[in-house]
Design a protein around this motif. Structure first.
Motif, PDB file in Angstrom:
ATOM      1  N   ASP A   2     -19.446  11.273 -11.698  1.00  0.00           N
ATOM      2  CA  ASP A   2     -19.707   9.954 -11.134  1.00  0.00           C
ATOM      3  C   ASP A   2     -18.875   8.900 -11.852  1.00  0.00           C
ATOM      4  O   ASP A   2     -18.387   9.101 -12.963  1.00  0.00           O
ATOM      5  N   VAL A   3     -18.726   7.755 -11.193  1.00  0.00           N
ATOM      6  CA  VAL A   3     -18.028   6.633 -11.815  1.00  0.00           C
ATOM      7  C   VAL A   3     -18.841   6.149 -13.018  1.00  0.00           C
ATOM      8  O   VAL A   3     -20.057   5.971 -12.934  1.00  0.00           O
ATOM      9  N   VAL A   4     -18.177   5.951 -14.130  1.00  0.00           N
ATOM     10  CA  VAL A   4     -18.832   5.481 -15.352  1.00  0.00           C
ATOM     11  C   VAL A   4     -18.316   4.074 -15.660  1.00  0.00           C
ATOM     12  O   VAL A   4     -17.107   3.853 -15.741  1.00  0.00           O
ATOM     13  N   LEU A   5     -19.241   3.142 -15.825  1.00  0.00           N
ATOM     14  CA  LEU A   5     -18.879   1.758 -16.089  1.00  0.00           C
ATOM     15  C   LEU A   5     -19.241   1.361 -17.505  1.00  0.00           C
ATOM     16  O   LEU A   5     -20.150   1.929 -18.115  1.00  0.00           O
ATOM     17  N   SER A   6     -18.530   0.371 -18.007  1.00  0.00           N
ATOM     18  CA  SER A   6     -18.834  -0.203 -19.314  1.00  0.00           C
ATOM     19  C   SER A   6     -18.740  -1.711 -19.202  1.00  0.00           C
ATOM     20  O   SER A   6     -17.875  -2.241 -18.496  1.00  0.00           O
ATOM     21  N   GLU A   7     -19.645  -2.419 -19.883  1.00  0.00           N
ATOM     22  CA  GLU A   7     -19.610  -3.878 -19.942  1.00  0.00           C
ATOM     23  C   GLU A   7     -19.560  -4.292 -21.407  1.00  0.00           C
ATOM     24  O   GLU A   7     -20.579  -4.666 -21.999  1.00  0.00           O
ATOM     25  N   PRO A   8     -18.375  -4.234 -22.010  1.00  0.00           N
ATOM     26  CA  PRO A   8     -18.260  -4.556 -23.439  1.00  0.00           C
ATOM     27  C   PRO A   8     -18.564  -6.009 -23.768  1.00  0.00           C
ATOM     28  O   PRO A   8     -18.857  -6.332 -24.911  1.00  0.00           O
ATOM     29  N   SER A   9     -18.493  -6.885 -22.761  1.00  0.00           N
ATOM     30  CA  SER A   9     -18.829  -8.294 -22.971  1.00  0.00           C
ATOM     31  C   SER A   9     -19.309  -8.857 -21.638  1.00  0.00           C
ATOM     32  O   SER A   9     -19.063  -8.270 -20.577  1.00  0.00           O
ATOM     33  N   LEU A  13     -15.984  -6.095 -17.087  1.00  0.00           N
ATOM     34  CA  LEU A  13     -16.515  -4.859 -16.517  1.00  0.00           C
ATOM     35  C   LEU A  13     -15.385  -3.849 -16.470  1.00  0.00           C
ATOM     36  O   LEU A  13     -14.327  -4.113 -15.887  1.00  0.00           O
ATOM     37  N   GLN A  14     -15.583  -2.705 -17.105  1.00  0.00           N
ATOM     38  CA  GLN A  14     -14.545  -1.685 -17.166  1.00  0.00           C
ATOM     39  C   GLN A  14     -15.003  -0.410 -16.462  1.00  0.00           C
ATOM     40  O   GLN A  14     -16.176  -0.024 -16.553  1.00  0.00           O
ATOM     41  N   VAL A  15     -14.057   0.230 -15.738  1.00  0.00           N
ATOM     42  CA  VAL A  15     -14.294   1.543 -15.134  1.00  0.00           C
ATOM     43  C   VAL A  15     -13.680   2.575 -16.078  1.00  0.00           C
ATOM     44  O   VAL A  15     -12.462   2.614 -16.270  1.00  0.00           O
ATOM     45  N   LEU A  16     -14.531   3.403 -16.690  1.00  0.00           N
ATOM     46  CA  LEU A  16     -14.059   4.336 -17.712  1.00  0.00           C
ATOM     47  C   LEU A  16     -13.677   5.688 -17.143  1.00  0.00           C
ATOM     48  O   LEU A  16     -12.700   6.303 -17.578  1.00  0.00           O
ATOM     49  N   GLN A  17     -14.451   6.187 -16.179  1.00  0.00           N
ATOM     50  CA  GLN A  17     -14.175   7.506 -15.623  1.00  0.00           C
ATOM     51  C   GLN A  17     -14.370   7.464 -14.113  1.00  0.00           C
ATOM     52  O   GLN A  17     -15.119   6.645 -13.583  1.00  0.00           O
ATOM     53  N   HIS A  18     -13.706   8.374 -13.439  1.00  0.00           N
ATOM     54  CA  HIS A  18     -13.750   8.422 -11.984  1.00  0.00           C
ATOM     55  C   HIS A  18     -13.643   9.873 -11.555  1.00  0.00           C
ATOM     56  O   HIS A  18     -13.164  10.722 -12.304  1.00  0.00           O
ATOM     57  N   ASN A  19     -14.094  10.148 -10.333  1.00  0.00           N
ATOM     58  CA  ASN A  19     -14.010  11.508  -9.814  1.00  0.00           C
ATOM     59  C   ASN A  19     -12.568  12.013  -9.816  1.00  0.00           C
ATOM     60  O   ASN A  19     -11.627  11.258  -9.610  1.00  0.00           O
ATOM     61  N   GLN A  20     -12.420  13.302 -10.002  1.00  0.00           N
ATOM     62  CA  GLN A  20     -11.107  13.934  -9.899  1.00  0.00           C
ATOM     63  C   GLN A  20     -10.765  14.165  -8.426  1.00  0.00           C
ATOM     64  O   GLN A  20     -11.640  14.365  -7.588  1.00  0.00           O
ATOM     65  N   TYR A  21      -9.479  14.106  -8.109  1.00  0.00           N
ATOM     66  CA  TYR A  21      -9.016  14.389  -6.756  1.00  0.00           C
ATOM     67  C   TYR A  21      -8.538  15.835  -6.679  1.00  0.00           C
ATOM     68  O   TYR A  21      -7.802  16.301  -7.547  1.00  0.00           O
TER      69      TYR A  21
END
Length: 233
Positions: A2-9, A13-21
């Motif tokens: 699944d898409v993994v998000l991070s909010e360092p501040s 908003l950062q997208v850290l990981q995404h599904n493989q194609y």
């Protein structure tokens, strides 16, 4: 994955990981069709087969002002012919005004379910009035009325559209047994005539297959010739 998000501040908003194609087939200059139109038809038919891809005709259309300021929106592909890709719209809309001033456009298709994408760049022309009339009259009556009522892309008041819609319905007898809504003069089709088409096939680790067609300089719209090459992912 699944898409993994991070909010360092709070403001980030950062997208850290995404599904493989992953696509089962591999594409290269040796496996694709000689013509990008034929290759597109094959991929589009596969996407549409059994509703494999939801709304495969949806495409991003990008235009630009004469000063190079771009804008993009989603429109629907309505025809692919030997010359290019056809969509319909209001000729007074922002996209049409930009195309009239700068007659080049880019298209982008993304078919998530099959991990494929197509990118098109080319010059643009209006389709014939006969083609526009034929397509307009094939649309549902509500869509024809809506096209007549809407001043697409213009600022509108809260109740203005309902009033305009009622006026058009009354004018053309929409609620009678034989309504007829003629094609507005300000509405019609555009055709994107490609000079570059790229086919993208998703692969693991972002090592995607990319094949690009470039129109050979001097070849005509009716009989284009193509240079086909592989691009680095």
């Amino acid at each position: 994955m699944d898409v993994v998000l991070s909010e360092p501040s709070p403001d980030k908003l950062q997208v850290l990981q995404h599904n493989q194609y992953i696509t089962a087939d591999n594409i290269s200059p040796h496996t694709v069709a000689p013509s990008p139109i034929d290759q597109f038809r094959a991929w589009f038919k596969d996407a549409a087969d059994g509703n494999k891809v939801h709304e495969p005709e949806a495409m991003t259309l990008s235009t630009a002002t004469p000063n190079g300021v771009p804008s993009s929106r989603t429109v629907l592909l309505k025809q692919v012919d030997s010359k290019g890709f056809v969509f319909y719209t209001n000729y007074t809309s922002r996209k049409s005004q930009e195309l009239l001033a700068n007659p080049y456009a880019a298209l982008s298709f993304y078919w998530r379910e099959t991990h494929r994408a197509v990118r098109v760049v080319g010059k643009i022309e209006k389709v014939s009035r006969e083609e526009s009339d034929e397509y307009f009259q094939s649309r549902p009556i509500g869509s024809r009325v809506g096209a007549c009522a809407s001043k697409q892309s213009s600022v509108i008041g809260e109740d203005d559209l309902d009033a305009r819609l009622k006026k058009v319905e009354d004018r053309f007898g929409v609620h009678t047994e034989q309504p007829h809504v003629p094609t507005p003069e300000f509405w019609g089709g555009w055709r994107v005539i490609p000079n570059e088409v790229e086919f993208w096939s998703g692969k693991p680790s972002r090592l995607h297959d990319r094949v690009r067609y470039l129109r050979v300089e001097g070849s005509t719209d009716d009989h284009p010739q193509w240079k086909i090459e592989r691009l680095s992912p």
